[in-house]
Design a protein around this motif. Structure first.
Motif, PDB file in Angstrom:
ATOM      1  N   ILE A 129       0.852  -1.193   0.000  1.00 31.54           N
ATOM      2  CA  ILE A 129       0.000   0.000   0.000  1.00 31.54           C
ATOM      3  C   ILE A 129       0.895   1.254   0.000  1.00 31.54           C
ATOM      4  O   ILE A 129       1.734   1.414   0.897  1.00 31.54           O
ATOM      5  CB  ILE A 129      -0.936   0.029   1.241  1.00 31.54           C
ATOM      6  N   LEU A 130       0.699   2.091  -1.008  1.00 31.27           N
ATOM      7  CA  LEU A 130       1.477   3.332  -1.104  1.00 31.27           C
ATOM      8  C   LEU A 130       0.760   4.408  -0.297  1.00 31.27           C
ATOM      9  O   LEU A 130      -0.336   4.835  -0.666  1.00 31.27           O
ATOM     10  CB  LEU A 130       1.605   3.750  -2.574  1.00 31.27           C
ATOM     11  N   ASP A 131       1.373   4.819   0.795  1.00 35.02           N
ATOM     12  CA  ASP A 131       0.724   5.704   1.767  1.00 35.02           C
ATOM     13  C   ASP A 131       0.981   7.176   1.400  1.00 35.02           C
ATOM     14  O   ASP A 131       2.013   7.749   1.759  1.00 35.02           O
ATOM     15  CB  ASP A 131       1.281   5.373   3.163  1.00 35.02           C
ATOM     16  N   GLY A 132       0.032   7.778   0.689  1.00 36.63           N
ATOM     17  CA  GLY A 132       0.187   9.163   0.262  1.00 36.63           C
ATOM     18  C   GLY A 132       0.111  10.147   1.416  1.00 36.63           C
ATOM     19  O   GLY A 132       0.691  11.226   1.355  1.00 36.63           O
ATOM     20  N   LYS A 133      -0.594   9.749   2.451  1.00 41.19           N
ATOM     21  CA  LYS A 133      -0.708  10.639   3.620  1.00 41.19           C
ATOM     22  C   LYS A 133       0.670  10.812   4.260  1.00 41.19           C
ATOM     23  O   LYS A 133       1.105  11.929   4.549  1.00 41.19           O
ATOM     24  CB  LYS A 133      -1.699  10.021   4.613  1.00 41.19           C
ATOM     25  N   ALA A 134       1.366   9.679   4.445  1.00 39.73           N
ATOM     26  CA  ALA A 134       2.691   9.738   5.073  1.00 39.73           C
ATOM     27  C   ALA A 134       3.692  10.416   4.141  1.00 39.73           C
ATOM     28  O   ALA A 134       4.480  11.263   4.581  1.00 39.73           O
ATOM     29  CB  ALA A 134       3.162   8.326   5.417  1.00 39.73           C
TER      30      ALA A 134
ATOM     31  N   LEU B  15       5.796  25.068 -14.694  1.00 39.87           N
ATOM     32  CA  LEU B  15       5.003  24.612 -13.551  1.00 39.87           C
ATOM     33  C   LEU B  15       4.051  23.505 -14.024  1.00 39.87           C
ATOM     34  O   LEU B  15       3.337  23.666 -15.009  1.00 39.87           O
ATOM     35  CB  LEU B  15       4.245  25.796 -12.937  1.00 39.87           C
ATOM     36  N   VAL B  16       4.068  22.393 -13.295  1.00 33.03           N
ATOM     37  CA  VAL B  16       3.363  21.169 -13.698  1.00 33.03           C
ATOM     38  C   VAL B  16       2.140  20.974 -12.800  1.00 33.03           C
ATOM     39  O   VAL B  16       2.225  21.216 -11.597  1.00 33.03           O
ATOM     40  CB  VAL B  16       4.344  19.971 -13.540  1.00 33.03           C
ATOM     41  N   PRO B  17       0.995  20.548 -13.358  1.00 34.62           N
ATOM     42  CA  PRO B  17      -0.183  20.333 -12.499  1.00 34.62           C
ATOM     43  C   PRO B  17       0.113  19.441 -11.279  1.00 34.62           C
ATOM     44  O   PRO B  17       0.878  18.472 -11.368  1.00 34.62           O
ATOM     45  CB  PRO B  17      -1.184  19.684 -13.451  1.00 34.62           C
ATOM     46  N   CYS B  18      -0.496  19.817 -10.156  1.00 41.41           N
ATOM     47  CA  CYS B  18      -0.134  19.245  -8.848  1.00 41.41           C
ATOM     48  C   CYS B  18      -0.421  17.744  -8.748  1.00 41.41           C
ATOM     49  O   CYS B  18       0.381  16.992  -8.188  1.00 41.41           O
ATOM     50  CB  CYS B  18      -0.901  19.982  -7.748  1.00 41.41           C
ATOM     51  N   THR B  19      -1.585  17.303  -9.239  1.00 38.65           N
ATOM     52  CA  THR B  19      -1.945  15.893  -9.052  1.00 38.65           C
ATOM     53  C   THR B  19      -0.991  14.969  -9.821  1.00 38.65           C
ATOM     54  O   THR B  19      -0.443  14.025  -9.236  1.00 38.65           O
ATOM     55  CB  THR B  19      -3.421  15.664  -9.444  1.00 38.65           C
ATOM     56  N   PRO B  20      -0.734  15.220 -11.114  1.00 40.49           N
ATOM     57  CA  PRO B  20       0.241  14.376 -11.798  1.00 40.49           C
ATOM     58  C   PRO B  20       1.638  14.437 -11.163  1.00 40.49           C
ATOM     59  O   PRO B  20       2.342  13.431 -11.095  1.00 40.49           O
ATOM     60  CB  PRO B  20       0.263  14.933 -13.227  1.00 40.49           C
ATOM     61  N   ARG B  21       2.026  15.625 -10.687  1.00 45.90           N
ATOM     62  CA  ARG B  21       3.331  15.722 -10.017  1.00 45.90           C
ATOM     63  C   ARG B  21       3.353  14.825  -8.779  1.00 45.90           C
ATOM     64  O   ARG B  21       4.329  14.136  -8.504  1.00 45.90           O
ATOM     65  CB  ARG B  21       3.622  17.189  -9.639  1.00 45.90           C
ATOM     66  N   GLY B  22       2.245  14.813  -8.047  1.00 47.53           N
ATOM     67  CA  GLY B  22       2.136  13.956  -6.862  1.00 47.53           C
ATOM     68  C   GLY B  22       2.202  12.480  -7.226  1.00 47.53           C
ATOM     69  O   GLY B  22       2.805  11.679  -6.501  1.00 47.53           O
ATOM     70  N   VAL B  23       1.590  12.126  -8.352  1.00 52.93           N
ATOM     71  CA  VAL B  23       1.634  10.720  -8.798  1.00 52.93           C
ATOM     72  C   VAL B  23       3.076  10.308  -9.099  1.00 52.93           C
ATOM     73  O   VAL B  23       3.492   9.194  -8.764  1.00 52.93           O
ATOM     74  CB  VAL B  23       0.732  10.507 -10.032  1.00 52.93           C
ATOM     75  N   MET B  24       3.855  11.223  -9.700  1.00 52.48           N
ATOM     76  CA  MET B  24       5.257  10.881  -9.990  1.00 52.48           C
ATOM     77  C   MET B  24       6.022  10.607  -8.691  1.00 52.48           C
ATOM     78  O   MET B  24       6.863   9.710  -8.634  1.00 52.48           O
ATOM     79  CB  MET B  24       5.935  11.997 -10.794  1.00 52.48           C
ATOM     80  N   HIS B  25       5.734  11.361  -7.628  1.00 49.41           N
ATOM     81  CA  HIS B  25       6.375  11.088  -6.325  1.00 49.41           C
ATOM     82  C   HIS B  25       5.976   9.697  -5.823  1.00 49.41           C
ATOM     83  O   HIS B  25       6.804   8.959  -5.283  1.00 49.41           O
ATOM     84  CB  HIS B  25       5.934  12.117  -5.289  1.00 49.41           C
ATOM     85  N   LEU B  26       4.688   9.357  -5.974  1.00 47.50           N
ATOM     86  CA  LEU B  26       4.224   8.043  -5.506  1.00 47.50           C
ATOM     87  C   LEU B  26       4.893   6.920  -6.296  1.00 47.50           C
ATOM     88  O   LEU B  26       5.253   5.877  -5.736  1.00 47.50           O
ATOM     89  CB  LEU B  26       2.693   7.947  -5.612  1.00 47.50           C
ATOM     90  N   LEU B  27       5.069   7.124  -7.595  1.00 47.23           N
ATOM     91  CA  LEU B  27       5.744   6.108  -8.416  1.00 47.23           C
ATOM     92  C   LEU B  27       7.199   5.957  -7.966  1.00 47.23           C
ATOM     93  O   LEU B  27       7.712   4.833  -7.884  1.00 47.23           O
ATOM     94  CB  LEU B  27       5.673   6.472  -9.907  1.00 47.23           C
ATOM     95  N   ALA B  28       7.853   7.073  -7.663  1.00 48.48           N
ATOM     96  CA  ALA B  28       9.232   6.998  -7.177  1.00 48.48           C
ATOM     97  C   ALA B  28       9.267   6.207  -5.872  1.00 48.48           C
ATOM     98  O   ALA B  28      10.133   5.356  -5.654  1.00 48.48           O
ATOM     99  CB  ALA B  28       9.803   8.408  -6.980  1.00 48.48           C
ATOM    100  N   GLU B  29       8.299   6.468  -5.009  1.00 48.41           N
ATOM    101  CA  GLU B  29       8.205   5.775  -3.711  1.00 48.41           C
ATOM    102  C   GLU B  29       7.994   4.270  -3.917  1.00 48.41           C
ATOM    103  O   GLU B  29       8.488   3.452  -3.142  1.00 48.41           O
ATOM    104  CB  GLU B  29       7.026   6.381  -2.928  1.00 48.41           C
ATOM    105  N   SER B  30       7.265   3.901  -4.962  1.00 50.25           N
ATOM    106  CA  SER B  30       6.980   2.481  -5.205  1.00 50.25           C
ATOM    107  C   SER B  30       8.231   1.728  -5.655  1.00 50.25           C
ATOM    108  O   SER B  30       8.283   0.501  -5.573  1.00 50.25           O
ATOM    109  CB  SER B  30       5.898   2.331  -6.291  1.00 50.25           C
ATOM    110  N   GLY B  31       9.223   2.456  -6.140  1.00 48.18           N
ATOM    111  CA  GLY B  31      10.460   1.825  -6.593  1.00 48.18           C
ATOM    112  C   GLY B  31      10.373   1.258  -8.004  1.00 48.18           C
ATOM    113  O   GLY B  31      11.321   0.661  -8.493  1.00 48.18           O
ATOM    114  N   VAL B  32       9.244   1.449  -8.686  1.00 51.72           N
ATOM    115  CA  VAL B  32       9.088   0.893 -10.041  1.00 51.72           C
ATOM    116  C   VAL B  32      10.055   1.584 -11.014  1.00 51.72           C
ATOM    117  O   VAL B  32      10.278   2.796 -10.905  1.00 51.72           O
ATOM    118  CB  VAL B  32       7.612   1.035 -10.527  1.00 51.72           C
ATOM    119  N   ALA B  33      10.666   0.806 -11.885  1.00 45.33           N
ATOM    120  CA  ALA B  33      11.550   1.392 -12.907  1.00 45.33           C
ATOM    121  C   ALA B  33      10.671   1.959 -14.014  1.00 45.33           C
ATOM    122  O   ALA B  33       9.862   1.250 -14.613  1.00 45.33           O
ATOM    123  CB  ALA B  33      12.481   0.323 -13.454  1.00 45.33           C
TER     124      ALA B  33
END
Ligand code: NAD
Length: 283
Positions: A5-10, A134-152
Motif C-alpha cells: 500500500i502506497l501511503d500518500g498521507k505519510a 510549472l506542472v499540475p499538482c496531481t500528476p506531479r504527486g503521482v510521480m512522487h508516488l511512483l518513485a516511492e513504489s520503486g518501479v523502474a
C-alpha cells in the motif's frame, strides 16, 4: 499476491516537512493566494485544507473569497492585481467557478510564472514540449508516488485512464518524459480491460466509481488511483475496486489517503519552486 500500500498521507507529510525545513532557511515567506468565487461547499473544504497546509509549512497563504455574483471582469481584475503583487508567488483559482465565468479566461489571466496549478496554456505547452515549467499538482504527486513504489519507469508500459487537461494529459506527458511507453485511454477506448491488462503502471483518473476491476490488473502492476467518488452514504472510493485490486497489484494507492494528500503537498512544492524561480534562485 497482496499489494504494497502506497501511503500518500505519510509521503505527503514528509514532503511538506521537507518544504517547511527549506523555507526556514529563506529570508522570505513564499506567498500563495487561493482565489475562490461563490459558495461551492466542496471547494470550501479544499481551500481550507490548502490554506492550513500552506501556513503549517511556513508559507504566507491566504484565501481571496469573492461573492457568487462577481463578474468575470472583476475576477480578471483581481487576478491582475495578484499578478503584480510582489509578495505573491503562487496564484490558484479554485474550480469550479460560477457558470457565468469562463474558467479558461480565468486560467489564462494568471501570470504563468505564478501559475502553481500548472493549468495555463503556456505551462501546458511547455510540458508537452518537454521544457521546464510549472506542472499540475496531481500528476506531479503521482510521480512522487511512483518513485516511492520503486518501479523502474524507463521503458515501462504505462496506461493513463482519462484525458482531462488537469490530470490525464499532463500525467501522460510526465510519464513520457520519464521514458515510459504511454497509452492514454478514455471514454471512447475499445476494450478497456485488455488495454489495462497490458499495463505495468496503471493510473486511473476517470472519475468512475470502482470501474477498474481486479482482473483488469496485470500481476504485480503499480496502480495509482486518482479518482475520488462519493457514495450515497458519504464514503469516498476511487476508480479502482480496491479490495479486488490488492490481490493482483504489486503496489496500490488507497482512496482516501493516496493521491489526495500528494496534490496538496505538490501545490506547496510548486509555490516554493515559483518563489525561487521568480527570484532567480535555483530550486
Ligand atoms: P474529467 O471528468 O475531466 O475526466 C475524466 C476522463 O476520464 C475523461 O477524459 C474521460 O474520457 C475518461 N472517462 C470517463 N468515463 C470513462 C469510461 N467509462 N471509460 C473510459 N474513460 C472514461 O475528470 P478529472 O478532472 O480528470 O478527474 C478524474 C478523477 O480524478 C475524478 O474522480 C476527480 O475527482 C479525481 N481527481 C482527484 C484529484 C486528487 O487530488 N486526488 C485531483 C483531481 C481530480
Amino acid at each position: 499476491m497482496t499489494a504494497h500500500i502506497l501511503d500518500g498521507k505519510a509521503l505527503g507529510a514528509r514532503l511538506r516537512a521537507g518544504l517547511a525545513a527549506r523555507i526556514t532557511g529563506l529570508s522570505f515567506k513564499p506567498g500563495l493566494r487561493v482565489v475562490r468565487v461563490g459558495e461551492d461547499p466542496a471547494s470550501g473544504v479544499y481551500v481550507r485544507n490548502k490554506d492550513r497546509a500552506a501556513i503549517e509549512a511556513g508559507f504566507d497563504s491566504a484565501t481571496v473569497h469573492l461573492p457568487e455574483a462577481t463578474s468575470e471582469a472583476t475576477l480578471l481584475a483581481e487576478i491582475a492585481r495578484l499578478n503584480t503583487d510582489p509578495t505573491v508567488d503562487g496564484i490558484l483559482v479554485q474550480l469550479p467557478l460560477p457558470a457565468h465565468i469562463r474558467a479558461e479566461a480565468a486560467i489564462a489571466a494568471v501570470d504563468p510564472s505564478k501559475d502553481v496549478d500548472g493549468f495555463h496554456p503556456l505551462n501546458a505547452g511547455r510540458l508537452a514540449a518537454g521544457q521546464p515549467g510549472l506542472v499540475p499538482c496531481t500528476p506531479r504527486g503521482v510521480m512522487h508516488l511512483l518513485a516511492e513504489s520503486g518501479v523502474a519507469l524507463q521503458g515501462a508500459r504505462a496506461l493513463v485512464l482519462g484525458r482531462s487537461q488537469i490530470v490525464g494529459r499532463p500525467m501522460a506527458q510526465l510519464l513520457l518524459g520519464a521514458d515510459c511507453t504511454v497509452t492514454i485511454a478514455h471514454s471512447r477506448t475499445r476494450d478497456l480491460p485488455a488495454e489495462c491488462r497490458r499495463a505495468e503502471i496503471l493510473i486511473a483518473a476517470a472519475g468512475r466509481t470502482e470501474m477498474v476491476r481486479g482482473d483488469w490488473i496485470s500481476p504485480g502492476a503499480v496502480v495509482i488511483d486518482v479518482g475520488i467518488n462519493r457514495l450515497a452514504d458519504g464514503k469516498l472510493v476511487g476508480d479502482v475496486a480496491f479490495q479486488e485490486a490488492v490481490g493482483h497489484a504489486g503496489a496500490i494507492t488507497p482512496v482516501p489517503g493516496g493521491v489526495g494528500p500528494m496534490t496538496i503537498a505538490c501545490l506547496l512544492e510548486n509555490t516554493l519552486d515559483a518563489a525561487l524561480a521568480r527570484r532567480g534562485m535555483a530550486g
